[in-house]
Design a protein around this motif. Structure first.
Motif, PDB file in Angstrom:
ATOM      1  N   GLY A 133       0.810  -1.208   0.000  1.00 34.08           N
ATOM      2  CA  GLY A 133       0.000   0.000   0.000  1.00 34.08           C
ATOM      3  C   GLY A 133       0.842   1.256   0.000  1.00 34.08           C
ATOM      4  O   GLY A 133       2.067   1.206  -0.176  1.00 34.08           O
ATOM      5  N   LYS A 134       0.175   2.394   0.206  1.00 34.18           N
ATOM      6  CA  LYS A 134       0.833   3.692   0.195  1.00 34.18           C
ATOM      7  C   LYS A 134       0.385   4.502   1.416  1.00 34.18           C
ATOM      8  O   LYS A 134      -0.786   4.477   1.791  1.00 34.18           O
ATOM      9  CB  LYS A 134       0.492   4.469  -1.082  1.00 34.18           C
ATOM     10  CG  LYS A 134       1.006   3.835  -2.368  1.00 34.18           C
ATOM     11  CD  LYS A 134       0.659   4.694  -3.571  1.00 34.18           C
ATOM     12  CE  LYS A 134       1.198   4.096  -4.851  1.00 34.18           C
ATOM     13  NZ  LYS A 134       0.887   4.942  -6.032  1.00 34.18           N
ATOM     14  N   VAL A 135       1.315   5.249   1.975  1.00 34.85           N
ATOM     15  CA  VAL A 135       1.041   6.058   3.162  1.00 34.85           C
ATOM     16  C   VAL A 135       1.025   7.537   2.772  1.00 34.85           C
ATOM     17  O   VAL A 135       2.028   8.052   2.265  1.00 34.85           O
ATOM     18  CB  VAL A 135       2.101   5.814   4.252  1.00 34.85           C
ATOM     19  CG1 VAL A 135       1.904   6.766   5.418  1.00 34.85           C
ATOM     20  CG2 VAL A 135       2.033   4.359   4.728  1.00 34.85           C
ATOM     21  N   PRO A 136      -0.093   8.257   2.983  1.00 35.11           N
ATOM     22  CA  PRO A 136      -0.120   9.701   2.723  1.00 35.11           C
ATOM     23  C   PRO A 136       0.859  10.437   3.639  1.00 35.11           C
ATOM     24  O   PRO A 136       1.084  10.041   4.795  1.00 35.11           O
ATOM     25  CB  PRO A 136      -1.570  10.085   3.044  1.00 35.11           C
ATOM     26  CG  PRO A 136      -2.342   8.812   2.914  1.00 35.11           C
ATOM     27  CD  PRO A 136      -1.402   7.737   3.389  1.00 35.11           C
ATOM     28  N   LEU A 240      -6.625  11.636   4.525  1.00 35.93           N
ATOM     29  CA  LEU A 240      -6.798  10.260   4.967  1.00 35.93           C
ATOM     30  C   LEU A 240      -8.244   9.778   4.911  1.00 35.93           C
ATOM     31  O   LEU A 240      -8.513   8.582   4.983  1.00 35.93           O
ATOM     32  CB  LEU A 240      -6.291  10.104   6.418  1.00 35.93           C
ATOM     33  CG  LEU A 240      -4.807  10.368   6.656  1.00 35.93           C
ATOM     34  CD1 LEU A 240      -4.505  10.326   8.145  1.00 35.93           C
ATOM     35  CD2 LEU A 240      -3.951   9.354   5.921  1.00 35.93           C
ATOM     36  N   ASP A 241      -9.196  10.684   4.805  1.00 39.61           N
ATOM     37  CA  ASP A 241     -10.605  10.352   4.977  1.00 39.61           C
ATOM     38  C   ASP A 241     -11.263   9.662   3.789  1.00 39.61           C
ATOM     39  O   ASP A 241     -12.340   9.085   3.922  1.00 39.61           O
ATOM     40  CB  ASP A 241     -11.414  11.627   5.249  1.00 39.61           C
ATOM     41  CG  ASP A 241     -11.385  12.020   6.716  1.00 39.61           C
ATOM     42  OD1 ASP A 241     -11.658  13.181   7.006  1.00 39.61           O
ATOM     43  OD2 ASP A 241     -11.091  11.163   7.563  1.00 39.61           O
ATOM     44  N   ILE A 242     -10.640   9.715   2.626  1.00 40.85           N
ATOM     45  CA  ILE A 242     -11.331   9.410   1.371  1.00 40.85           C
ATOM     46  C   ILE A 242     -11.966   8.028   1.356  1.00 40.85           C
ATOM     47  O   ILE A 242     -13.074   7.845   0.861  1.00 40.85           O
ATOM     48  CB  ILE A 242     -10.357   9.563   0.187  1.00 40.85           C
ATOM     49  CG1 ILE A 242      -9.874  11.017   0.102  1.00 40.85           C
ATOM     50  CG2 ILE A 242     -11.018   9.160  -1.121  1.00 40.85           C
ATOM     51  CD1 ILE A 242      -8.733  11.226  -0.860  1.00 40.85           C
ATOM     52  N   ILE A 311      -7.427   4.006   3.094  1.00 37.48           N
ATOM     53  CA  ILE A 311      -6.756   4.447   1.859  1.00 37.48           C
ATOM     54  C   ILE A 311      -5.355   3.885   1.725  1.00 37.48           C
ATOM     55  O   ILE A 311      -4.835   3.729   0.611  1.00 37.48           O
ATOM     56  CB  ILE A 311      -6.729   5.997   1.795  1.00 37.48           C
ATOM     57  CG1 ILE A 311      -6.338   6.471   0.392  1.00 37.48           C
ATOM     58  CG2 ILE A 311      -5.799   6.584   2.851  1.00 37.48           C
ATOM     59  CD1 ILE A 311      -6.418   7.971   0.218  1.00 37.48           C
ATOM     60  N   VAL A 312      -4.727   3.518   2.836  1.00 41.21           N
ATOM     61  CA  VAL A 312      -3.367   2.984   2.782  1.00 41.21           C
ATOM     62  C   VAL A 312      -3.308   1.709   1.948  1.00 41.21           C
ATOM     63  O   VAL A 312      -2.342   1.474   1.214  1.00 41.21           O
ATOM     64  CB  VAL A 312      -2.844   2.712   4.217  1.00 41.21           C
ATOM     65  CG1 VAL A 312      -1.520   1.947   4.194  1.00 41.21           C
ATOM     66  CG2 VAL A 312      -2.681   4.036   4.959  1.00 41.21           C
ATOM     67  N   PHE A 313      -4.350   0.885   2.036  1.00 45.51           N
ATOM     68  CA  PHE A 313      -4.326  -0.417   1.353  1.00 45.51           C
ATOM     69  C   PHE A 313      -5.252  -0.466   0.148  1.00 45.51           C
ATOM     70  O   PHE A 313      -5.496  -1.532  -0.406  1.00 45.51           O
ATOM     71  CB  PHE A 313      -4.699  -1.517   2.328  1.00 45.51           C
ATOM     72  CG  PHE A 313      -3.652  -1.762   3.380  1.00 45.51           C
ATOM     73  CD1 PHE A 313      -2.444  -2.363   3.058  1.00 45.51           C
ATOM     74  CD2 PHE A 313      -3.863  -1.375   4.693  1.00 45.51           C
ATOM     75  CE1 PHE A 313      -1.470  -2.586   4.013  1.00 45.51           C
ATOM     76  CE2 PHE A 313      -2.906  -1.592   5.671  1.00 45.51           C
ATOM     77  CZ  PHE A 313      -1.698  -2.203   5.326  1.00 45.51           C
ATOM     78  N   GLU A 314      -5.805   0.681  -0.297  1.00 45.04           N
ATOM     79  CA  GLU A 314      -6.735   0.662  -1.432  1.00 45.04           C
ATOM     80  C   GLU A 314      -6.228   1.550  -2.574  1.00 45.04           C
ATOM     81  O   GLU A 314      -5.355   2.372  -2.387  1.00 45.04           O
ATOM     82  CB  GLU A 314      -8.107   1.142  -0.985  1.00 45.04           C
ATOM     83  CG  GLU A 314      -8.765   0.176   0.004  1.00 45.04           C
ATOM     84  CD  GLU A 314     -10.194   0.534   0.309  1.00 45.04           C
ATOM     85  OE1 GLU A 314     -10.778   1.411  -0.383  1.00 45.04           O
ATOM     86  OE2 GLU A 314     -10.770  -0.041   1.242  1.00 45.04           O
TER      87      GLU A 314
END
Length: 314
Positions: A133-136, A240-242, A311-314
């Motif tokens: 995943g990706k971290v904001p 982070l909320d999306i 959102i980290v894993f999507e």
């Protein structure tokens, strides 16, 4: 980021404890904007070539170096130092570690662990966490404060009335921080810059990352603040909320026990949902999950919740 800062404080001018007797490296007038060259919290110990064995050789006498101090002309005890966060010059490299004996779940995570991060310093777009995943990202200084009135050298690790190791992720670009002044000139220093952190910094480290930071200084005479306060320029969680959150809880009469349970439950959940190790889940919780008190009035039990952004894993 300021293109014409009034002063630059180079990273060679740093110290490892708050002490009113440290001579200021620069005197600045209220209204000045100052560029600080900061170290990361490990004083450059970790590099892109580091391995987990390097966690054990971290020198704890050199953690959280802060650049400064500067003397703000006219600052007196009882005033407030108003600090506007102008911008950052990120480095593009960061690290997160589980340091044995440190962190909310130190008794459960007794072995060292290390995550190394590479990110786009210009765009600050989300950074890859392996292939999962990706971290904001959201840059901010973990340690920012002024000298306490009490004589002697005081550790940079705990936060204080005059600031210090606040680790408040919302002290990012555009935020305005007000610090109580206890000594003449305030004697301000800053460091321990982060590329991302969740509220709580539960494993004890964020995405620790060397950055430069520009700050504007003003004085509020006779403010007599009891503790620091700050304002934000807008929403603080919209990055982070999306996709919403996974949320775990801890419930009982002890807030610390509740916090530990909420985080431990999230570590277990992330492992089950995404097949990652407990150590990696714990460190991810520290860099992008939020620990919150959801209820503290319905005695005898309080509710602590841990929010992990999907959102980290999507």
């Amino acid at each position: 980021m300021c293109s014409n800062c009034d002063y630059t404080i180079h990273r060679a001018h740093h110290h490892f404890g708050w002490d009113r007797s440290i001579p200021p490296v620069q005197t600045v007038a209220p209204g000045s904007t100052v560029l600080f060259e900061c170290h990361d919290s490990g004083s450059g110990h970790f590099t892109p070539d580091s391995a987990v064995a390097d966690v054990s050789t971290l020198d704890f006498s050199k953690v959280n170096p802060v650049t400064g101090p500067i003397l703000v002309d006219g600052a007196q005890p009882g005033d407030a130092l108003k600090i506007t966060i102008d911008g950052f010059q990120p480095s593009g490299f960061g690290w997160t570690a589980n340091i044995p004996g440190f962190g909310l779940l130190a008794d459960q995570f007794t072995d060292p662990a290390l995550l190394l991060w590479k990110y786009d310093a210009a765009s600050m777009s989300p950074t890859l966490y392996s292939d999962k995943g990706k971290v904001p990202l959201k840059a901010f200084p973990g340690t920012i404060g002024v000298a306490p009135a009490e004589a002697g050298t005081h550790s940079v690790v705990p936060p204080r009335r005059v600031g210090g190791n606040l680790d408040i992720r919302d002290l990012s670009t555009g935020a305005v921080l007000y610090l109580p002044v206890e000594v003449e000139g305030a004697l301000f220093s800053v460091g321990d810059t982060h590329a991302a952190q969740g509220d709580g910094e539960v494993c004890g480290t964020a995405i620790e990352s060397q950055m430069n930071i520009s700050l504007k200084f003003e004085l509020i005479k006779g403010a007599n603040l009891a503790f620091p306060r700050f304002t934000t320029p807008g929403p603080v969680t919209n990055h982070l909320d999306i996709k919403g959150y996974e949320v775990t809880t801890g419930i009982g009469p002890d807030l610390m026990a509740g916090a530990r349970a909420a985080v431990g439950n999230m570590v277990d959940l992330l492992g089950k949902l995404h097949g990652i190790s407990a150590e990696d889940a714990y460190m991810l919780c520290s860099v992008c999950g939020d620990l919150r008190i959801s209820e503290i009035v319905d005695m005898p039990n309080w509710v602590v919740s841990f929010y992990f952004p999907r959102i980290v894993f999507e």
